[in-house]
Design an enzyme around this catalytic site. Sequence first.
Site, short mmCIF file in Angstrom:
data_model
loop_
_atom_site.label_atom_id
_atom_site.label_comp_id
_atom_site.label_asym_id
_atom_site.label_seq_id
_atom_site.Cartn_x
_atom_site.Cartn_y
_atom_site.Cartn_z
N ARG B 82 -15.07 0.36 3.68
CA ARG B 82 -15.72 0.45 2.38
C ARG B 82 -15.34 -0.76 1.54
O ARG B 82 -14.16 -1.07 1.38
CB ARG B 82 -15.28 1.74 1.69
N ARG B 151 -10.11 4.79 -7.15
CA ARG B 151 -11.12 4.19 -6.29
C ARG B 151 -11.98 3.20 -7.07
O ARG B 151 -11.68 2.86 -8.21
CB ARG B 151 -12.00 5.30 -5.73
N LYS B 244 -7.15 11.50 -4.40
CA LYS B 244 -8.01 10.42 -4.88
C LYS B 244 -8.23 10.55 -6.38
O LYS B 244 -8.07 11.62 -6.97
CB LYS B 244 -9.35 10.45 -4.15
N LYS B 246 -10.96 9.13 -9.51
CA LYS B 246 -12.23 8.45 -9.72
C LYS B 246 -12.50 8.20 -11.19
O LYS B 246 -12.33 9.09 -12.02
CB LYS B 246 -13.36 9.29 -9.12
N CYS B 465 -25.38 12.22 1.31
CA CYS B 465 -24.21 11.49 1.82
C CYS B 465 -24.46 11.14 3.28
O CYS B 465 -25.46 11.50 3.87
CB CYS B 465 -22.96 12.33 1.66
N CYS B 471 -19.11 11.11 9.84
CA CYS B 471 -18.11 11.66 8.92
C CYS B 471 -17.39 12.84 9.57
O CYS B 471 -18.02 13.78 10.05
CB CYS B 471 -18.76 12.11 7.62
N CYS B 510 -20.99 18.58 3.56
CA CYS B 510 -19.85 19.48 3.46
C CYS B 510 -19.66 19.78 1.98
O CYS B 510 -20.38 19.24 1.16
CB CYS B 510 -18.60 18.82 4.06
N CYS B 514 -19.54 14.22 -1.91
CA CYS B 514 -19.83 12.80 -2.02
C CYS B 514 -21.21 12.54 -2.63
O CYS B 514 -21.42 11.53 -3.28
CB CYS B 514 -19.75 12.12 -0.65
#
Lengths: 809, 617
Positions: B82, B151, B244, B246, B465, B471, B510, B514
């Site tokens: 990424r 991120r 994470k 954001k 996504c 994934c 899922c 995302c």
Amino acid sequence: MLLQNNGPFTQEQANWLNLLLPTLTEAQRMWLSGYLAGAGAVQGGPLPAFAALAGSAPWAQVPAAAFAAGAGTREAATAATGLAPGPAAPAPAEAAGAVPGKPAEAPAGTNGAASGTATREATVLFGSQSGNSQKLAKKFAAKLEERGYKVALSAMNAFKTNELKNVRNLFVIVSTHGEGDPPDNARSFYDFLHGKRAPRLDGVRFSVLALGDSSYEFFCKTGKDFDKRLEELGGVRLAPRVDCDVDFEQPAAAWMESVLKALEEAAAGEASAGAEQAARQQANGVAATAGSPQVMNGVAASAAIPQPAGSVAASAGVPQAVQGLAVSAVPYPALAGTAPALGFVPFFPIWGPAPGYAVIPGWGTYPGWAAYPAAFPGVVPGLAPYPAPNAVPGNGLANGAASAGPGAGAAPFAAAAGIAPFAAPATAPAAAAEPSYSRDNPFYAEVIENLNLNGRGSDRETRHVELSLAGSGLQYEPGDCLAVIPENRPELVDELIREAEWKAEEPVPVDGTEEVPLREALLKHFEITVLTRPLLEKVAETFGTGSVRELLAAGRERELRDYLRGRDLLDLIRDHGLKGVPARELVRLLRKIPARKYSIASSLKAFPDEAHLTVRVVRYHAHGRDRYGVCSTYLAERAQPGDTVPVYVHHNPNFKLPADPGAPIVMIGPGTGVAPFRAFLQEREATGAGGKTWLFYGDRHFRTDFLYQTEWQRWLKDGVLTRMDVAFSRDTEQKVYVQHRMLEQSRELYRWLEDGAYVYVCGDEKNMAPDVHAALLAVLQKEGGLSAEAAEERLAELQRQNRYQRDVY
Amino acid sequence: MAQDRLSASQNLPPSDVEKIKLESNYLRGTIPESLEDRITGAVSAMDDRLLKFHGTYQQDDRDLRLEREKQKLEPAYQFMVRVRAPGGIVTPQQYLVLDDLAQRYAGGTLRLTTRQSFQFHGVLKWNLKRTIREVNEALLTTLAACGDVNRNVMCNPNPYQSEVHGEVYEWAKRLSEHLMPRTKAYYEIWLDGDKAVDSRDADSVKNPRLPRNPGVSESLERKGSGYSEDETEPIYGPAYLPRKFKIGIAVPPSNDVDVFSQDLGFIAIVENGKLAGFNVAVGGGMGMTYGDPLTYPQLARVIGFHRPERIIEVAEKVVTIQRDYGNRAIRKYARLKYTIDDRSVEWFRDELNRRLGWELEEPRPFKFEHNGDRYGWVKGSNGKWHLTLFIQNGRIRDWDDYPLMTGLREIAKVHTGDFRLTPNQNLIIGNVSPRNKRKIEALVEKYGLTDGRQHSALRRNSIACVALPTCGLAMADAERYLPVLLDKLEVLLDEVGLREEEIVIRMSGCPNGCARPALAEIAFTGKAPGKYNLYLGGSFTGDRLNVLYRENIGEAEILETLAPIFRHYAAERLPGERFGDFVIRAGYVREVRDGRDLHAAGQEALAASAASAAVRG
């Protein structure tokens, strides 16, 4: 104890059972479950038991006696042993190779003690996608360990299925995904257990914890499937399955408690049973220490029972069973022979005392046999471990007689009677001479598995072919070859017949006198894909073909060689106007189709009764046509699971593991040359050999051509493989081969040589072998400071010491 | 099951990942050794965790997984790489480098993510170092594109008000740089940089300072910003964040960054044409775990306002609160939204004010009008032109009849402005000089690139996504399936005349979010191959959570369920009424603005739909 519903039974059967079941004592119930499990293990069905119970057959006295014995009377136990006095005894005893004399050394009670320890072992297998099952499995394993169990904890795909035979207590914790699918790491084990290669698990205690999500249609399906299947295979459910929804902690904990409780109870039961056994062995001292011969007598006894003519039919029936046909095809009277086999039921230690126990100490002398009978290939339906008659239709009895020698009469019967467990373990030489299978008398081995080892996108195809040797008595050691007798490609044969304007049905002689239709002869008997000078000479002589004669003329050797290379009989007929020559006359000139030898890629110690092959499929284009390797495409395209392939073993004494299990070995085997090293490592793993191992492997592409990749990875992890260096020639701009890796590691490689390492090279003879040879010389020169000559001499010396062995082709 | 997250994690040790982070020596682990290992295309389990911080995930082609297992081959391991760029802005030269890398190492395809990043998929381990090095040589980075750190900072790529956008973008860049990990591991491993001195003294190696457990940390408060003695990671410390993190900055009236989905959102307040400052919103997040009602998507809550230059300070303090209070024992409870919900928004504001040493002001009014993209050409206030292209699901490649990747490459060769990724996976050819506009238009024409006008408004407002096959989390397809489903939904919409009705629709493979599904008017999250949960009732501006309406249904049921609702909407909607608003007014689901209310609302909707099904039956 009542049936809650009819289960698999009819209402009437259920009624009978419900009448009977409540009257049983604990011991009777235990005995009966062992009895049924044992019977199932032997025959794959309940027939003997019901025959016995019905008492309606003339031979019913034997099972009936056994059944009476099952009621727990000591007399009955003796009675079962007492059936022994049979004149036919020696033959099967020898054939079975049951270590004579040894049993006497087995101290009474050893077995009981051993089984007591063995049941303190538990195997916890999990299938987990998100980690929940794994976590629970860890937790449960810890609980078991707290209670003194030796626990083998493993993801299902990391579990070696051939270990199943040693499993006593099996606990499955598995989730369900998507449309009722097993988690990825359970898939292969799930398929194995639900497939036809699944072993019997008679007497294995199990329980299943299923995880799932009730918002899905197939809630906990995988767990339910395992639960059902384990029972079908003969397992005994220790505690009922628990199905957990997403909130699984509580029910999972409850399941663990119920399992642990049941285990304790079972252990308590066993302890008392064990004591009883010991007492019994003392009481039956003579019989007990007499050991194996007594067992054999028991077997013989059944053979000695007056049989209807059916006993012959019984032996004839064996090949069918071997071939995996319905077991019920075995003529019914043969079932009489199962009676003594039932004597083994109590051998399952958990079932406690039962008739015939006196024979047990003999078993205790085989360390490898400590498991229950299901461990023996013979009780796996469809696999007969005894050197049974070959299963080639119409060939069976003759072969059987040939292979089993003097014991032949009794031996097939024994097999049919399901006393298979007496067969010698695959690794011990059978007392009867090793069967002499050959090019002319091959064994027809059933294909169990046939898959392409090259991943999608590869420009190569390598078949991994697993063959069953069950019933053949064939023995081999790592490094040996299996010879496969192929058939020619039907398309090529048809084209040849068309081109030559022959008739497919015309009878032609094969083997001198026998005549078969031309098409069959060309398919199975003659070599049609290779041209040789002698063949051309004979053709020229027989048909007076001028152009062929010219090609053979002195001074044209080079042209002849060029012509012969890559051409076949079809080319010859087209190129030289041989259309229309009489088929009978031409086939007389042809060679018999030769067998192809493949280094066996498996060890009998890891896969009893199997031989695995690693076969690179040859296809290429030459002289305007697509050409196909005869044997490789035969195996790749026309040997599907269930088919049989004619084979025999070709021993190769010059490619053998060192006798010293501690000696280091260096294996260099790019491409399919790696096959024997898979056998080497299986052998070293199975025997617990401690020597260091180093494998050099290479092929074109890492991603698609890394043959047996996950197996090497596991061996590296487990230490069976000490180190591995790989070279993938087409992944980098500069082509890299195994010899480059050897040179990169020259110092370490030299150290291994100095430490007494044995060096093995297998694979391509033309390029690889000389390159590797040169690399070895370079290593000796560079690291050992030797001159070129001295290095050559050193390598020759290694060769003389059998420390430099090659199998190149 | 525990009734709340705090007691569930009480007395639990830190999770395995915490241990890995602490023992990694600032994200080094054994990555170089893993990269060298020729026996496997994978890296070690520990390095797999650590690589995320370096901007790459180990994945495998799940389509091949079972087949390869049978073939005795390991999974077809490959890496997602990424590339982060604050606000999603790159130069044409940088774009050409990414395009070239994609051709060489990533199967000839590039993906634009929902967080304005570029993604390569399918990079083999042997090519990983080269790929990352070349990204850096183009002055882009992959560092901290994933992992338990801040991120990529999202920023509205607004082409209309260029001055304000320029200013906001500068803040986004500075935020991004300020919160970048300081470890030298990245440079050592990928760029052959000099090995930095290991800043940890022997003592800290032996006795690494564990981040506090939630239950413990409240009583054992950190001094100052913590970790100050540790030069390597002054903000994060050796264990980095619990999960994470954001950040996104929105510029009203566009909420394209879905500011309420961010752990930390900033809403630019423009007064008299000038950037007056930012409203601060905290504790948003999309992810949830099926079957655990203690997890849920949540909207960020607006807690105050500050002047522009305070933004770095505010972000750092928010990050440190999460660092100190975030759940280190149970990762699924470790997002900032739970740190806040486990205490209270008031507690959080007080703690933030305390750490800042000054008080946030009252939030200023703002108004969002949409969270989608405006397609086509527009002229910015700087006189430059901007073209927003529709890139379905952010997937750039060449199809037989649609050479998208080639077209963009040809544009990059002549373009003098910039490329801007939108938060909706689309691409803006930005800052086109009037002189160049015709040239770009000709290329757009030549390669059949599109502003999406020929598609339904539903498709233009769709996000999916990546999901299967790469994934590891995906339970169902998303990128490969949403376009197919849209074909069928478009038929339904055509029947009732709604083709040009803008409806935000999103699909995630899922429940981790995302595609920011929890905010869409219609959303799907994967349950199993071909099976999805259906959610309704998000708003067109991204300020409301949607509610589970049907569980675990396949395509036929999806169509059966939506068809009557579309009909109903077409027949009875009020003027200007959005689909998401209508389903609430019509009672299909109820309005939810707090994630804690979501499961109850979902259960009610499911029960109601079951009851109505029973009545119909």
